[in-house]
Motif scaffolding. Sequence first.
Motif, PDB file in Angstrom:
ATOM      1  N   ASN A   1      44.716 -41.266  26.898  1.00  0.00           N
ATOM      2  CA  ASN A   1      43.610 -41.240  27.958  1.00  0.00           C
ATOM      3  C   ASN A   1      44.098 -42.390  28.973  1.00  0.00           C
ATOM      4  O   ASN A   1      43.350 -43.502  28.573  1.00  0.00           O
TER       5      ASN A   1
ATOM      6  N   GLY B   1      43.989 -41.060  34.705  1.00  0.00           N
ATOM      7  CA  GLY B   1      43.688 -39.770  34.679  1.00  0.00           C
ATOM      8  C   GLY B   1      44.481 -38.759  34.217  1.00  0.00           C
ATOM      9  O   GLY B   1      44.316 -37.462  34.462  1.00  0.00           O
TER      10      GLY B   1
ATOM     11  N   ILE C   1      45.049 -32.678  30.649  1.00  0.00           N
ATOM     12  CA  ILE C   1      44.355 -32.840  31.831  1.00  0.00           C
ATOM     13  C   ILE C   1      44.995 -33.700  32.664  1.00  0.00           C
ATOM     14  O   ILE C   1      45.219 -34.773  32.155  1.00  0.00           O
TER      15      ILE C   1
ATOM     16  N   HIS D   1      42.720 -36.161  36.190  1.00  0.00           N
ATOM     17  CA  HIS D   1      41.200 -36.133  36.110  1.00  0.00           C
ATOM     18  C   HIS D   1      40.635 -37.211  37.035  1.00  0.00           C
ATOM     19  O   HIS D   1      40.865 -38.407  36.968  1.00  0.00           O
ATOM     20  N   ASN D   2      39.646 -36.790  37.908  1.00  0.00           N
ATOM     21  CA  ASN D   2      39.045 -37.978  38.760  1.00  0.00           C
ATOM     22  C   ASN D   2      37.306 -37.416  38.950  1.00  0.00           C
ATOM     23  O   ASN D   2      37.080 -36.827  39.810  1.00  0.00           O
TER      24      ASN D   2
ATOM     25  N   ASN E   1      33.476 -29.695  38.522  1.00  0.00           N
ATOM     26  CA  ASN E   1      33.746 -30.038  37.176  1.00  0.00           C
ATOM     27  C   ASN E   1      34.166 -28.604  36.436  1.00  0.00           C
ATOM     28  O   ASN E   1      33.475 -27.822  36.369  1.00  0.00           O
TER      29      ASN E   1
ATOM     30  N   PHE F   1      45.879 -31.216  40.652  1.00  0.00           N
ATOM     31  CA  PHE F   1      44.842 -31.323  39.502  1.00  0.00           C
ATOM     32  C   PHE F   1      45.205 -30.022  38.612  1.00  0.00           C
ATOM     33  O   PHE F   1      45.195 -29.076  38.806  1.00  0.00           O
TER      34      PHE F   1
ATOM     35  N   ILE G   1      44.719 -28.357  34.381  1.00  0.00           N
ATOM     36  CA  ILE G   1      44.251 -28.401  33.030  1.00  0.00           C
ATOM     37  C   ILE G   1      45.113 -27.143  32.436  1.00  0.00           C
ATOM     38  O   ILE G   1      45.243 -26.263  32.895  1.00  0.00           O
TER      39      ILE G   1
ATOM     40  N   GLY H   1      37.588 -30.807  32.991  1.00  0.00           N
ATOM     41  CA  GLY H   1      37.900 -32.153  33.655  1.00  0.00           C
ATOM     42  C   GLY H   1      37.290 -32.040  35.255  1.00  0.00           C
ATOM     43  O   GLY H   1      36.760 -30.986  35.629  1.00  0.00           O
ATOM     44  N   SER H   2      37.563 -33.088  36.117  1.00  0.00           N
ATOM     45  CA  SER H   2      36.811 -33.075  37.132  1.00  0.00           C
ATOM     46  C   SER H   2      37.791 -33.631  38.513  1.00  0.00           C
ATOM     47  O   SER H   2      38.756 -34.327  38.136  1.00  0.00           O
TER      48      SER H   2
END
Length: 218
Positions: free
Chosen positions: A22, A25, A34, A37-38, A88, A116, A118, A128-129
């Motif tokens: 992790n 991001g 992911i 991720h932001n 999200n 982005f 997943i 994830g966001s």
Amino acid sequence: MKSISLFLFFCFITSPVFAAMNHGGMIMDEKGMIMNHNPDKLPKDCKEISEDVNITIRGGHKFAKDSPGKMFTYDKRDWQVSPCARVNVTFINEDDIRHQFMIHGLPGYMYPKGMFTIELYGKGQKTGSFIVPSRDYTYYIHCEVSQHTEKGMKGQLKVGKGSGDLDSILGLSAPLTPDLYPINNTHYTWLALIFSIIIGAFLIRLLPGLFTSKHSEP
């Protein structure tokens, strides 16, 4: 004491270890990953997050059963959010193979390659966001695993008014290149059909007579 130490050391080296990464991001473990991720970094044209939008998306074979020629898709394929919204995404893979939720066109200074993603390696789910910019635009969503896009895993996310519908989205827009299966009937085809009809009619008239004559014999 020495025996206890050896026992604890043995338990430590033989216990299962599930590594997870992790940073920057990127979130990755044995179930999937992911990318980009932001949850908090704002695009340059956004002063604040306008809203939080929670989206649950399911992907799998069963969602394409009513679509001839398709193999996989998402249970939903069209979303709309406000400019500068934080989205999200909970992606649920209902198959035993890899599936992705991948969105393209995001600002490259925040999301490398403008993406982005997943990804799940099998059944499971991850959340994830990402935060969208302020412009009205329609973002492309798909699964990049080979042939999954072509077989139905495609969708769109409209920010604000969007910039129109994308093509080839199941239940939403016409395919860019429709599947066509033309039948080229020649005169030989028609002759064969007519011949088959004549033979069939002849047999229909002949067979009842044969059965009647057999039953009438002493």
